[in-house]
Write an enzyme that holds these catalytic residues in place. Structure first.
Site, short mmCIF file in Angstrom:
data_model
loop_
_atom_site.label_atom_id
_atom_site.label_comp_id
_atom_site.label_asym_id
_atom_site.label_seq_id
_atom_site.Cartn_x
_atom_site.Cartn_y
_atom_site.Cartn_z
N GLY A 1 0.64 -1.23 0.07
CA GLY A 1 -0.12 -0.01 -0.01
C GLY A 1 0.68 1.42 0.04
O GLY A 1 0.43 2.43 0.41
N THR A 2 2.10 1.23 -0.54
CA THR A 2 2.86 2.30 -0.04
C THR A 2 3.04 3.26 -1.70
O THR A 2 3.91 4.11 -1.65
CB THR A 2 4.22 2.19 0.05
OG1 THR A 2 4.77 1.16 -0.83
CG2 THR A 2 4.12 1.48 1.59
N TYR B 141 3.83 -13.96 -15.94
CA TYR B 141 2.97 -12.97 -15.43
C TYR B 141 1.49 -13.29 -15.85
O TYR B 141 0.59 -13.40 -15.00
CB TYR B 141 3.21 -11.34 -15.87
CG TYR B 141 2.18 -10.66 -15.21
CD1 TYR B 141 2.76 -10.12 -13.96
CD2 TYR B 141 1.41 -9.90 -15.99
CE1 TYR B 141 1.91 -9.10 -13.41
CE2 TYR B 141 0.70 -8.90 -15.53
CZ TYR B 141 1.03 -8.50 -14.19
OH TYR B 141 -0.05 -7.31 -13.75
#
Length: 273
Positions: free
Chosen positions: A27-28, A162
């Site tokens: 969450g940064t 991915y």
């Protein structure tokens, strides 16, 4: 005169996550940070994780008193379990979990090592373990949101690992939704397209080249631009709120129409790849 409720919202309507306790992995920056800001704006208490303590503390200070930060790498099961337990202890349980943390590993056929493929697929294992560690702390009726990607269906060259991990995320959400249904816990997936965040390499380019790259990418979408992290965060907010109570084992795609109607995009109409 505009009427306000005791909650401070106009027209007597409460905030969408008022007093709800939420947890966001990674969450940064980017989508995780934008989602934390959206949750706080709508009245939630928010816990975020990050790997770098200095950066984490800077973000928490900027977001304010209703945000708590915990140092935890998504691949460190013990640290993530400890962070979830600490956050739930502080917040009194969890109403929403956004499993956002992840990474991209280039995986071109003929040049990719087993270690690289396994590192990419570890993202799915990290998601599984984060939700599993959260189970004792999720309240009845909680919402779990997993981070997907349009790459799961687009088949981009060089992104096999991915793309496979994000396809696995879709299947994981469905199975988890079935398992958690007896507790009325919903599990959904947010599926971004090309999002203008620091995670994209063009943020390290010279200004003119960066603008050119962003235009080229954005022209694949009907909206003729890249999606913003705030637009994705708003979708996560919806899934975390009671407004989406009828959605379970579902996906919300935020890609500006790239996968839904590619034939109408500016680049397609010009006959460009």
């Amino acid at each position: 005169m505009m009427r306000r409720s005791v909650l401070g919202s106009p027209w007597g309507i409460g905030m969408r996550l008022d007093r709800k306790s939420t947890f966001i992995t990674g969450g940064t920056s980017g989508i995780g940070l934008a989602t934390a800001a959206a949750f706080l704006r709508e009245g939630a208490h928010v816990a975020v994780t990050g790997r770098d303590n200095a950066r984490l503390q800077s973000v928490v200070e900027r977001l304010g008193a209703r945000c708590k930060g915990f140092v935890a790498d998504a691949g460190d099961d013990a640290a993530m379990a400890e962070a979830l337990a600490a956050a739930a202890g502080t917040l009194g349980g969890l109403d929403a979990l956004f499993v956002n943390a992840g990474h991209y590993v280039s995986a071109t056929l003929g040049t990719t090592s087993r270690a690289d493929v396994e590192a990419q697929m570890k993202v799915v294992a990290n998601m599984f373990m984060a939700v599993q560690s959260a189970l004792p702390h999720l309240r009845e009726g909680a919402s779990v949101v997993l981070m997907g990607s349009v790459y799961a269906i687009m088949g981009p060259p060089g992104a096999g690992g991915y793309a496979a991990s994000k396809a696995a995320c879709r299947a994981l959400a469905r199975s988890m939704a079935s398992e958690l249904a007896p507790r009325s816990i919903r599990v959904n997936v947010v599926v971004p397209g090309a999002v203008d965040t620091p995670g994209w390499p063009h943020h390290q380019m010279e200004a003119n080249e960066r603008d050119r790259q962003k235009r080229a990418i954005g022209e694949r979408a009907l909206i003729n631009r890249m999606v913003t992290d705030t637009e994705v965060a708003n979708a996560v907010l919806f899934l975390a709120s009671d407004e989406s109570s009828g959605l379970n084992a579902s996906e919300i795609v935020i890609d500006g129409g790239t996968t839904g109607a590619l034939a109408g995009s500016p680049r397609y109409l010009r006959g460009e790849p």
